[in-house]
Design a protein around this motif. Structure first.
Motif, PDB file in Angstrom:
ATOM      1  N   LEU A   1       0.815  -1.172   0.115  1.00 50.82           N
ATOM      2  CA  LEU A   1       0.085   0.193   0.103  1.00 50.82           C
ATOM      3  C   LEU A   1       1.384   0.644  -0.498  1.00 50.82           C
ATOM      4  CD1 LEU A   1      -2.694  -1.431   3.222  1.00 50.82           C
ATOM      5  CD2 LEU A   1      -2.621  -1.258   0.175  1.00 50.82           C
ATOM      6  N   ALA A   2       1.697   1.165   0.884  1.00 50.94           N
ATOM      7  CA  ALA A   2       2.651   2.359   0.886  1.00 50.94           C
ATOM      8  C   ALA A   2       3.274   2.779  -0.326  1.00 50.94           C
ATOM      9  CB  ALA A   2       3.584   2.330   1.905  1.00 50.94           C
ATOM     10  N   TYR A   3       4.153   1.493  -0.617  1.00 53.38           N
ATOM     11  CA  TYR A   3       4.915   1.547  -1.993  1.00 53.38           C
ATOM     12  C   TYR A   3       3.891   1.440  -3.015  1.00 53.38           C
ATOM     13  CZ  TYR A   3       8.723   1.064  -5.270  1.00 53.38           C
ATOM     14  OH  TYR A   3       9.809   1.698  -6.515  1.00 53.38           O
ATOM     15  N   TYR A   4       3.290   0.652  -3.568  1.00 58.09           N
ATOM     16  CA  TYR A   4       2.420   1.173  -4.861  1.00 58.09           C
ATOM     17  C   TYR A   4       0.870   1.743  -4.597  1.00 58.09           C
ATOM     18  CZ  TYR A   4       5.386  -2.320  -5.864  1.00 58.09           C
ATOM     19  OH  TYR A   4       6.863  -3.398  -6.473  1.00 58.09           O
ATOM     20  N   ILE A   5       0.438   1.844  -3.623  1.00 54.27           N
ATOM     21  CA  ILE A   5      -0.617   2.527  -4.117  1.00 54.27           C
ATOM     22  C   ILE A   5      -0.716   3.817  -3.502  1.00 54.27           C
ATOM     23  CG2 ILE A   5      -3.235   2.690  -2.831  1.00 54.27           C
ATOM     24  CD1 ILE A   5      -1.776   0.210  -4.649  1.00 54.27           C
ATOM     25  N   ILE A   6      -0.735   4.540  -2.115  1.00 61.08           N
ATOM     26  CA  ILE A   6      -0.321   5.331  -1.939  1.00 61.08           C
ATOM     27  C   ILE A   6       0.746   6.556  -1.672  1.00 61.08           C
ATOM     28  CG2 ILE A   6      -0.651   6.710   0.737  1.00 61.08           C
ATOM     29  CD1 ILE A   6      -1.971   4.442   1.912  1.00 61.08           C
ATOM     30  N   GLY A   7       1.988   5.578  -2.171  1.00 60.38           N
ATOM     31  CA  GLY A   7       3.219   6.838  -2.557  1.00 60.38           C
ATOM     32  C   GLY A   7       4.036   6.859  -1.459  1.00 60.38           C
ATOM     33  N   TYR A   8       3.446   6.920  -0.099  1.00 54.97           N
ATOM     34  CA  TYR A   8       4.000   7.873   1.322  1.00 54.97           C
ATOM     35  C   TYR A   8       5.724   7.784   1.194  1.00 54.97           C
ATOM     36  CZ  TYR A   8       4.585   8.571   5.581  1.00 54.97           C
ATOM     37  OH  TYR A   8       5.022   9.370   7.261  1.00 54.97           O
ATOM     38  N   ARG A   9       5.253   9.296   1.067  1.00 60.82           N
ATOM     39  CA  ARG A   9       6.499  10.043   0.372  1.00 60.82           C
ATOM     40  C   ARG A   9       7.753   9.780  -0.089  1.00 60.82           C
ATOM     41  NH1 ARG A   9       8.227  13.546   5.225  1.00 60.82           N
ATOM     42  NH2 ARG A   9       9.862  13.372   4.703  1.00 60.82           N
ATOM     43  N   LYS A  10       7.035   8.910  -1.019  1.00 60.58           N
ATOM     44  CA  LYS A  10       7.765   8.165  -2.391  1.00 60.58           C
ATOM     45  C   LYS A  10       8.845   8.739  -2.716  1.00 60.58           C
ATOM     46  CE  LYS A  10       7.129   4.582  -5.622  1.00 60.58           C
ATOM     47  NZ  LYS A  10       6.067   3.650  -7.049  1.00 60.58           N
ATOM     48  N   GLU A  11       8.512  10.286  -3.312  1.00 62.16           N
ATOM     49  CA  GLU A  11      10.025  11.433  -3.619  1.00 62.16           C
ATOM     50  C   GLU A  11      10.506  11.457  -2.668  1.00 62.16           C
ATOM     51  OE1 GLU A  11       7.842  14.201  -5.674  1.00 62.16           O
ATOM     52  OE2 GLU A  11       5.978  13.110  -6.925  1.00 62.16           O
ATOM     53  N   VAL A  12      10.216  11.822  -1.117  1.00 65.70           N
ATOM     54  CA  VAL A  12      11.196  12.601  -0.845  1.00 65.70           C
ATOM     55  C   VAL A  12      12.504  11.173  -0.949  1.00 65.70           C
ATOM     56  CG1 VAL A  12      11.910  13.033   1.470  1.00 65.70           C
ATOM     57  CG2 VAL A  12       9.842  13.757   0.647  1.00 65.70           C
ATOM     58  N   VAL A  13      12.159   9.694  -0.456  1.00 65.45           N
ATOM     59  CA  VAL A  13      12.836   8.669  -0.241  1.00 65.45           C
ATOM     60  C   VAL A  13      14.038   8.819  -1.576  1.00 65.45           C
ATOM     61  CG1 VAL A  13      12.809   6.300   0.312  1.00 65.45           C
ATOM     62  CG2 VAL A  13      11.204   7.985   1.045  1.00 65.45           C
ATOM     63  N   ILE A  14      12.955   8.658  -2.913  1.00 64.26           N
ATOM     64  CA  ILE A  14      13.577   8.239  -3.863  1.00 64.26           C
ATOM     65  C   ILE A  14      15.099   9.487  -4.437  1.00 64.26           C
ATOM     66  CG2 ILE A  14      13.826   8.704  -7.139  1.00 64.26           C
ATOM     67  CD1 ILE A  14      10.726   7.290  -6.368  1.00 64.26           C
ATOM     68  N   GLN A  15      14.797  10.803  -4.037  1.00 65.44           N
ATOM     69  CA  GLN A  15      15.468  11.493  -3.447  1.00 65.44           C
ATOM     70  C   GLN A  15      17.173  11.887  -2.958  1.00 65.44           C
ATOM     71  OE1 GLN A  15      13.289  15.454  -3.381  1.00 65.44           O
ATOM     72  NE2 GLN A  15      12.253  15.454  -5.589  1.00 65.44           N
ATOM     73  N   ASN A  16      16.202  11.359  -1.299  1.00 65.38           N
ATOM     74  CA  ASN A  16      17.468  11.048  -0.248  1.00 65.38           C
ATOM     75  C   ASN A  16      18.213   9.888  -1.049  1.00 65.38           C
ATOM     76  OD1 ASN A  16      16.715  13.011   1.083  1.00 65.38           O
ATOM     77  ND2 ASN A  16      14.791  11.569   2.022  1.00 65.38           N
ATOM     78  N   ILE A  17      18.102   8.848  -1.493  1.00 69.23           N
ATOM     79  CA  ILE A  17      18.772   7.923  -1.293  1.00 69.23           C
ATOM     80  C   ILE A  17      19.588   8.402  -3.566  1.00 69.23           C
ATOM     81  CG2 ILE A  17      18.512   5.357  -2.877  1.00 69.23           C
ATOM     82  CD1 ILE A  17      17.929   5.742   0.113  1.00 69.23           C
ATOM     83  N   ALA A  18      19.008   8.841  -3.844  1.00 71.64           N
ATOM     84  CA  ALA A  18      19.633   9.461  -5.226  1.00 71.64           C
ATOM     85  C   ALA A  18      20.577  10.374  -4.786  1.00 71.64           C
ATOM     86  CB  ALA A  18      18.739   9.874  -5.684  1.00 71.64           C
ATOM     87  N   ARG A  19      20.961  11.161  -4.022  1.00 74.91           N
ATOM     88  CA  ARG A  19      21.391  12.507  -2.967  1.00 74.91           C
ATOM     89  C   ARG A  19      22.733  10.853  -2.226  1.00 74.91           C
ATOM     90  NH1 ARG A  19      17.064  16.863  -1.794  1.00 74.91           N
ATOM     91  NH2 ARG A  19      17.298  17.363  -3.448  1.00 74.91           N
TER      92      ARG A  19
END
Length: 199
Positions: free
Chosen positions: A40-58
């Motif tokens: 639910l958090a990853y595929y449906i809601i996307g809870y803070r997903k953009e923030v997590v992706i940005q942090n990992i990429a940095r």
């Protein structure tokens, strides 16, 4: 108590009772709930997903797009599994935890405490360090866990209750220096600080 205080107390008691009942379920069931929460958090809601992706990429600028997303998925998997373990910790016995958690090199801490020194343990968010609330059961010292109070008084009260089950003393992040200085000439203690706590 005024009506607002009564409602807060009711919310706290209801939340604690509900979580305690859930914590009695087998760990395999709680992990299954964690897997559903991950989906639910990853595929449906996307809870803070953009923030997590940005942090990992940095954090890993040399990683390719697919590698970054693989790490992000692992993060969400661990994140939801941790919640399952935290819920279980509400009711799990000290004897069960004693079989699952091993403290290595405890004699190093014993040496510093015996010499009259405080010990400051800086902990990274690697693994479920909430389980370290079990430390006072294994070590006969005053152990303080530094935490950042939550905005919700109900959730804050719940977390303090969960984290102090085995004798852990909770210390708000802004009171760390004052507490350490106030304990001069008193028996040494252990201070557990997560690396992301800021004053």
């Amino acid at each position: 108590m005024n009506p607002k205080q009564i409602l807060k107390q009711l919310a706290y008691r209801s939340a604690y009772a509900g979580l305690y009942i859930i914590s009695l379920l087998p760990m395999t069931f709680l992990y299954a709930l964690g897997s559903i929460t991950y989906f639910l958090a990853y595929y449906i809601i996307g809870y803070r997903k953009e923030v997590v992706i940005q942090n990992i990429a940095r954090a890993f600028p040399d990683k390719r797009y697919g590698e970054v997303h693989a790490i992000v998925k692992k993060f969400y998997t661990c994140f939801t599994a941790y919640f399952a373990e935290i819920i279980k910790s509400i009711s799990v016995s000290a004897e069960v935890l004693d079989k699952k958690i091993v403290f290595e090199n405890q004699e190093l801490i014993d040496q510093y405490i015996a010499s009259g020194r405080d010990v400051i343990a800086c902990l990274g968010h690697c693994g479920n360090w909430e389980m370290l609330n079990f430390m006072p059961f294994k070590m006969q010292y005053d152990i303080y866990a530094v935490y950042k109070p939550l905005r919700s008084t109900t959730m804050n009260k719940l977390m303090i209750r969960f984290r102090s089950r085995f004798g852990m003393k909770l210390l708000p992040d802004k009171a760390v220096v004052r507490q350490i200085l106030a304990k001069v000439q008193v028996r040494p203690s252990i201070y557990s600080l997560p690396t992301n706590v800021r004053r």
